[in-house]
Write a protein that holds these residues in place. Sequence first.
Motif, PDB file in Angstrom:
ATOM      1  N   PRO A 570       0.803  -1.219   0.000  1.00 27.43           N
ATOM      2  CA  PRO A 570       0.000   0.000   0.000  1.00 27.43           C
ATOM      3  C   PRO A 570       0.842   1.277   0.000  1.00 27.43           C
ATOM      4  O   PRO A 570       0.290   2.378  -0.050  1.00 27.43           O
ATOM      5  N   THR A 571       2.156   1.126   0.028  1.00 32.06           N
ATOM      6  CA  THR A 571       3.048   2.274   0.047  1.00 32.06           C
ATOM      7  C   THR A 571       3.350   2.715  -1.383  1.00 32.06           C
ATOM      8  O   THR A 571       3.764   1.898  -2.208  1.00 32.06           O
ATOM      9  N   PRO A 572       3.154   3.981  -1.715  1.00 31.89           N
ATOM     10  CA  PRO A 572       3.397   4.433  -3.094  1.00 31.89           C
ATOM     11  C   PRO A 572       4.852   4.219  -3.505  1.00 31.89           C
ATOM     12  O   PRO A 572       5.778   4.385  -2.699  1.00 31.89           O
ATOM     13  N   ASN A 573       5.058   3.843  -4.752  1.00 37.11           N
ATOM     14  CA  ASN A 573       6.418   3.784  -5.301  1.00 37.11           C
ATOM     15  C   ASN A 573       6.734   4.998  -6.159  1.00 37.11           C
ATOM     16  O   ASN A 573       7.859   5.167  -6.614  1.00 37.11           O
ATOM     17  N   VAL A 574       5.734   5.837  -6.394  1.00 34.23           N
ATOM     18  CA  VAL A 574       5.925   7.137  -7.035  1.00 34.23           C
ATOM     19  C   VAL A 574       5.353   8.180  -6.084  1.00 34.23           C
ATOM     20  O   VAL A 574       4.151   8.177  -5.804  1.00 34.23           O
ATOM     21  N   ILE A 575       6.240   9.038  -5.567  1.00 33.33           N
ATOM     22  CA  ILE A 575       5.827  10.046  -4.601  1.00 33.33           C
ATOM     23  C   ILE A 575       6.134  11.420  -5.168  1.00 33.33           C
ATOM     24  O   ILE A 575       7.307  11.750  -5.400  1.00 33.33           O
TER      25      ILE A 575
END
Length: 807
Positions: A570-575
């Motif tokens: 659930p952690t974005p890989n594009v921030i």
Amino acid sequence: MRGKTETGLALLVVAILGNAPLLRTAEARGDTVRYTGRNPPEYPVDEGRAYRGENPARHPATGPARMTGRDAQRERGERISIREKRRIVGGGLMKIQTVPRAISEVTRDFISKQAPTLSPTSLIASLPGVQAGNESPLSTQSETLHIRGLDQTQIGFLFEGVPAADMFSYNPWNAAMVDNENIASITVTQGSVDLTSPLYNADGAQVSMKALRPADRAGGYVNLSGGTHSLQKEFVRLNTGALGHSNIRAYGSFSHSAANLWRGPGSIRRYHVDANLEKRWAPGSTSDVIFGYNQGRQTIYRYPTLAQWRAQGTSFNYTAPYTPGSFSYYRLNERFTNVAFGTIRNDIRLSRSWILHVTPYGISQMGPNNYGMAVPTAGGYIGTQRYDYLDGYAGQNRMILVQSVHPWEQRSSGVTMALDWKTRHNTLTFFYFYSWSDHQERQDKFAVGDDGSVTWKNPLTANGRLVTGYDINQTQQVNALGFNDRLSLLDGRLLFDAGFKATMVSRMTTENLPGASPYKSAPNHFIPTPQFLASYRVTPQDQIYLNATTSYRLPAGWAAYVPGFPVTSPTPNVIPPPSLAPEYFIGEELGIRHNGTVTVSIAGFHYNLTNHQVSGLAYQPGTSIMISSQIAAGGEEAWGMQAELATRPWHHLSAYLSGQYLQTRLGNNISTGNDYLPTAGKSASGSPEYTGAIGLTFDDGLWFGNFNLRYQDSQYSTLMNDQSIPSFTTADLSFGRKLPAFGTGIHPRAMLSLTNLGGLNYLSGIGGFGLTARARRGIFGNAVNPSNPVFVVGSAFTAVASVSADF
């Protein structure tokens, strides 16, 4: 028998020599000169209109008797052609310029002596300050280019005044816009941007392509090419000539290109159509309807990191045959390039003093781009929302290989308008530009069969929702208006040019996945860009100039605004960075030019960037998907010098020399999210200190040849300057011969083009930058993970044989 053979050879030689004048005449009235292009309206020599014959009173027929009709048209065209050729030196790699800014140009003379499969970016690789990452003798992909340390997303690309790049990511699609057989010239403005250009991403450089104009007489051109790596291209162009007394001329062309990838399995296919219709309404008033369509499909080249390149070299590729579970199977990794565009260029002389230019355009681009990856059947994520099982996979807990198909679609339309008011010493131009663009993109995932096959039906879903890492919608509206005033004094020797443009941009980006934060970004920008240019013609052959210009670049791509997600977390890989203001460019140039037996142009330059944004590119772990990111790099300063030198033909031989010295310096320590890296004072990535090129051209009207040698210094790939690619030197050679004419209407020639003569294996450019190549501590002691920049592998040795004919 021997006597008959000798007699036959003698007759053949006589026939060839006897046709040489006809061939030279055909060249004088052929593709080399049958083109126009609108110069900036403030400058006095309007060669484009002279080519069209819109004001014949300015170019009266000469000779003992005044000719009329078609003979007068032909004579006038050939005389104007000779006048234009005198402005071209260095075998077509340089053209005499008078604009008070650094500007370089390759002409039809040079382009016609290169392999017909080369992209426009490769054709300008010898110009000062240009670094072209040539990865293939034939490509449908976007290309890697740097000019004065600015990458391709910071450079404005135009084709006939129409933007020739992705409207949001700014990646150029030059190879999809036009066949190089239809290119009249390519102009590179290294350190400034034309105020009237419909661009919003061009910091300090602009690349403009002009197309050939329809010929006055019916005829055509055919080219058949073949070479190494199963390379082939077939091209045909048909000219209608003048249609009755309508003052309408047109041409249409079609080409097919194909090749195998030179490294790794896979292939390239490309179909392309160009069309151009010209209507001459009255002296000084012309309309051009220009249309293009491109359909391309290509196996994607795999970009290595530096460690992968050192370990495997050119063997680091996508693979065949299929290995179960392998995302690197080449059939899973493809790119489709579909482009259709149209424009109507209108130049209307309202009166002796007023001229109106109106150019509406429309562009449609679409994919998809396809990659390989694995998806969990249980416990995966769509955004931040966890799913229990994929639909149809209940009770299974494993990873399945899929082809990730990214169907993206983009549309853009706009209009540019300019009104010139010309008096004896002054030209005042008012201009306006409007455009509307929208972009949609997502990921569809299709299960891969046991044999590696994929059926594009029923993409993976969970609880009825599409399994995707992003679902993007973008819209953009641009309004830009301004004025430009040119004052000519001292009988045209002293020129002052000042202008101002105000640009208003409204952009909205949404991420339609659960939990996306922010899910929407809708910034509005107002950007003022003044400029000032001046020049003084010391003698008819010598000119000095200076300028101070500004320009800007909006943040690139959706990754600058909203997040993207993997399907395993659930952690974005594009921030996206917290906030990105438009990048702003302030540049100055001081230059001198000399026009003579040896033509020389030298320019010193300096520029500052604020809100500098660096584009990163890396592979998502466990996939072949490339993730783009924007790095807020603060400020940057650069200074240096560029020069080019060219000679007129001497015993049919012309020479060209170009070079650039560049120094860059980052002005800030760069944020890593949880800390800062000490990058202040470091050199900018992708900015080699020295670049240069040497060109030699021979053309006696029968035999011709062209040799180009290029050098590129080493360059950093990380902002911490702890990784770089080595310098390299490459050389290309083309030579050929005009063949005996068939009657007086068909003029064939043969040519052999050799690219990368030494067969050098080298890294030709940087696909995406990184912060640091090794793990380290930030200024405040926090750990900073290493980046893995990827690189473009330079094209291998390629031989292309071509047979062509004008008729």
